[in-house]
Design a protein around this motif. Structure first.
Motif, PDB file in Angstrom:
ATOM      1  N   MET A 164       0.828  -1.202   0.000  1.00  0.00           N
ATOM      2  CA  MET A 164       0.000   0.000   0.000  1.00  0.00           C
ATOM      3  C   MET A 164       0.871   1.264   0.000  1.00  0.00           C
ATOM      4  O   MET A 164       0.588   2.217  -0.721  1.00  0.00           O
ATOM      5  CB  MET A 164      -0.938   0.003   1.198  1.00  0.00           C
ATOM      6  N   ARG A 165       1.919   1.278   0.797  1.00  0.00           N
ATOM      7  CA  ARG A 165       2.806   2.449   0.844  1.00  0.00           C
ATOM      8  C   ARG A 165       3.467   2.697  -0.506  1.00  0.00           C
ATOM      9  O   ARG A 165       3.595   3.837  -0.937  1.00  0.00           O
ATOM     10  CB  ARG A 165       3.870   2.274   1.923  1.00  0.00           C
ATOM     11  N   ARG A 166       3.876   1.616  -1.169  1.00  0.00           N
ATOM     12  CA  ARG A 166       4.499   1.771  -2.484  1.00  0.00           C
ATOM     13  C   ARG A 166       3.502   2.298  -3.511  1.00  0.00           C
ATOM     14  O   ARG A 166       3.860   3.116  -4.361  1.00  0.00           O
ATOM     15  CB  ARG A 166       5.119   0.451  -2.923  1.00  0.00           C
ATOM     16  N   VAL A 167       2.268   1.845  -3.440  1.00  0.00           N
ATOM     17  CA  VAL A 167       1.234   2.337  -4.355  1.00  0.00           C
ATOM     18  C   VAL A 167       1.004   3.827  -4.131  1.00  0.00           C
ATOM     19  O   VAL A 167       0.989   4.620  -5.077  1.00  0.00           O
ATOM     20  CB  VAL A 167      -0.090   1.555  -4.177  1.00  0.00           C
ATOM     21  N   PHE A 168       0.827   4.228  -2.879  1.00  0.00           N
ATOM     22  CA  PHE A 168       0.585   5.641  -2.570  1.00  0.00           C
ATOM     23  C   PHE A 168       1.789   6.508  -2.931  1.00  0.00           C
ATOM     24  O   PHE A 168       1.624   7.649  -3.373  1.00  0.00           O
ATOM     25  CB  PHE A 168       0.221   5.824  -1.099  1.00  0.00           C
ATOM     26  N   ALA A 169       3.006   5.982  -2.768  1.00  0.00           N
ATOM     27  CA  ALA A 169       4.208   6.740  -3.112  1.00  0.00           C
ATOM     28  C   ALA A 169       4.271   7.032  -4.606  1.00  0.00           C
ATOM     29  O   ALA A 169       4.847   8.034  -5.023  1.00  0.00           O
ATOM     30  CB  ALA A 169       5.454   5.980  -2.668  1.00  0.00           C
ATOM     31  N   ARG A 170       3.668   6.172  -5.412  1.00  0.00           N
ATOM     32  CA  ARG A 170       3.627   6.388  -6.862  1.00  0.00           C
ATOM     33  C   ARG A 170       2.522   7.355  -7.262  1.00  0.00           C
ATOM     34  O   ARG A 170       2.396   7.704  -8.414  1.00  0.00           O
ATOM     35  CB  ARG A 170       3.386   5.060  -7.575  1.00  0.00           C
ATOM     36  N   GLY A 171       1.670   7.729  -6.324  1.00  0.00           N
ATOM     37  CA  GLY A 171       0.563   8.627  -6.641  1.00  0.00           C
ATOM     38  C   GLY A 171      -0.698   7.916  -7.050  1.00  0.00           C
ATOM     39  O   GLY A 171      -1.650   8.544  -7.524  1.00  0.00           O
TER      40      GLY A 171
ATOM     41  N   LEU B   8       1.053  -1.816 -13.063  1.00  0.00           N
ATOM     42  CA  LEU B   8       1.542  -2.313 -11.776  1.00  0.00           C
ATOM     43  C   LEU B   8       3.032  -2.087 -11.615  1.00  0.00           C
ATOM     44  O   LEU B   8       3.532  -2.030 -10.490  1.00  0.00           O
ATOM     45  CB  LEU B   8       1.247  -3.802 -11.622  1.00  0.00           C
ATOM     46  N   GLY B   9       3.737  -1.973 -12.726  1.00  0.00           N
ATOM     47  CA  GLY B   9       5.178  -1.765 -12.635  1.00  0.00           C
ATOM     48  C   GLY B   9       5.825  -2.870 -11.833  1.00  0.00           C
ATOM     49  O   GLY B   9       5.636  -4.046 -12.111  1.00  0.00           O
ATOM     50  N   ASP B  10       6.551  -2.499 -10.799  1.00  0.00           N
ATOM     51  CA  ASP B  10       7.246  -3.488  -9.968  1.00  0.00           C
ATOM     52  C   ASP B  10       6.592  -3.641  -8.598  1.00  0.00           C
ATOM     53  O   ASP B  10       7.248  -3.992  -7.636  1.00  0.00           O
ATOM     54  CB  ASP B  10       8.711  -3.099  -9.815  1.00  0.00           C
ATOM     55  N   LEU B  11       5.295  -3.400  -8.522  1.00  0.00           N
ATOM     56  CA  LEU B  11       4.611  -3.496  -7.228  1.00  0.00           C
ATOM     57  C   LEU B  11       4.535  -4.926  -6.701  1.00  0.00           C
ATOM     58  O   LEU B  11       4.616  -5.150  -5.503  1.00  0.00           O
ATOM     59  CB  LEU B  11       3.202  -2.902  -7.323  1.00  0.00           C
ATOM     60  N   ILE B  12       4.342  -5.886  -7.596  1.00  0.00           N
ATOM     61  CA  ILE B  12       4.309  -7.292  -7.190  1.00  0.00           C
ATOM     62  C   ILE B  12       5.215  -8.090  -8.123  1.00  0.00           C
ATOM     63  O   ILE B  12       5.493  -7.672  -9.245  1.00  0.00           O
ATOM     64  CB  ILE B  12       2.874  -7.882  -7.176  1.00  0.00           C
ATOM     65  N   ASP B  13       5.661  -9.247  -7.648  1.00  0.00           N
ATOM     66  CA  ASP B  13       6.530 -10.119  -8.435  1.00  0.00           C
ATOM     67  C   ASP B  13       5.708 -11.284  -8.972  1.00  0.00           C
ATOM     68  O   ASP B  13       4.808 -11.788  -8.293  1.00  0.00           O
ATOM     69  CB  ASP B  13       7.672 -10.659  -7.564  1.00  0.00           C
ATOM     70  N   PHE B  14       6.068 -11.709 -10.183  1.00  0.00           N
ATOM     71  CA  PHE B  14       5.327 -12.793 -10.821  1.00  0.00           C
ATOM     72  C   PHE B  14       6.132 -14.078 -10.809  1.00  0.00           C
ATOM     73  O   PHE B  14       7.354 -14.061 -10.943  1.00  0.00           O
ATOM     74  CB  PHE B  14       4.957 -12.401 -12.253  1.00  0.00           C
TER      75      PHE B  14
END
Length: 123
Positions: free
Chosen positions: A13-20, A104-110
């Motif tokens: 969640m913090r990473r998502v919010f940091a991206r705007g 999603l960019g690098d928010l999660i790993d596949f």
């Protein structure tokens, strides 16, 4: 050792919010070991559902990394909700995180290479 689920979700969640972008915990599951499903919402209203990848096929357990796979792609919200409801019958301790972003960019790993955009999958 794997990171606790509540800490993983908080960091996501913090990473998502940091991206705007925006994210919300739609369903809260077991704090220590609940499975995490990521519901990506696009501007056009379609959604993609990412589910935990089968961890037994990867070295993720040793590294502590959470891996995901695309379960549904570019479908309506009702289809994603129905899939989550089916999963809940098997695992009532799952988490659902909704992320409103077009990338999603690098928010999660596949767990495996994600398919390229061939008209069927949407990222």
């Amino acid at each position: 050792m794997r990171l606790r689920t509540d800490i993983f979700v908080s960091a996501l969640m913090r990473r998502v919010f940091a991206r705007g972008d925006f994210a919300a915990v739609e369903e809260k599951g077991a704090e220590e070991a609940g499975a995490v499903f990521v519901r990506q919402v696009f501007r056009d209203g379609s959604e993609t559902l990412y589910a935990p990848a089968p961890q037994s096929f990867f070295d993720a357990e040793e590294s502590g990394q959470r891996l995901f796979e695309t379960r549904l792609s570019g479908v309506d919200a009702a289809a994603v909700s129905a899939a989550i409801d089916r999963e809940r019958r098997f695992d009532s301790d799952l988490w659902v995180v909704t992320v409103e972003t077009d990338d999603l960019g690098d928010l999660i790993d596949f767990g495996a290479a994600e398919p390229k955009d061939d008209g069927f999958f949407r990222r």
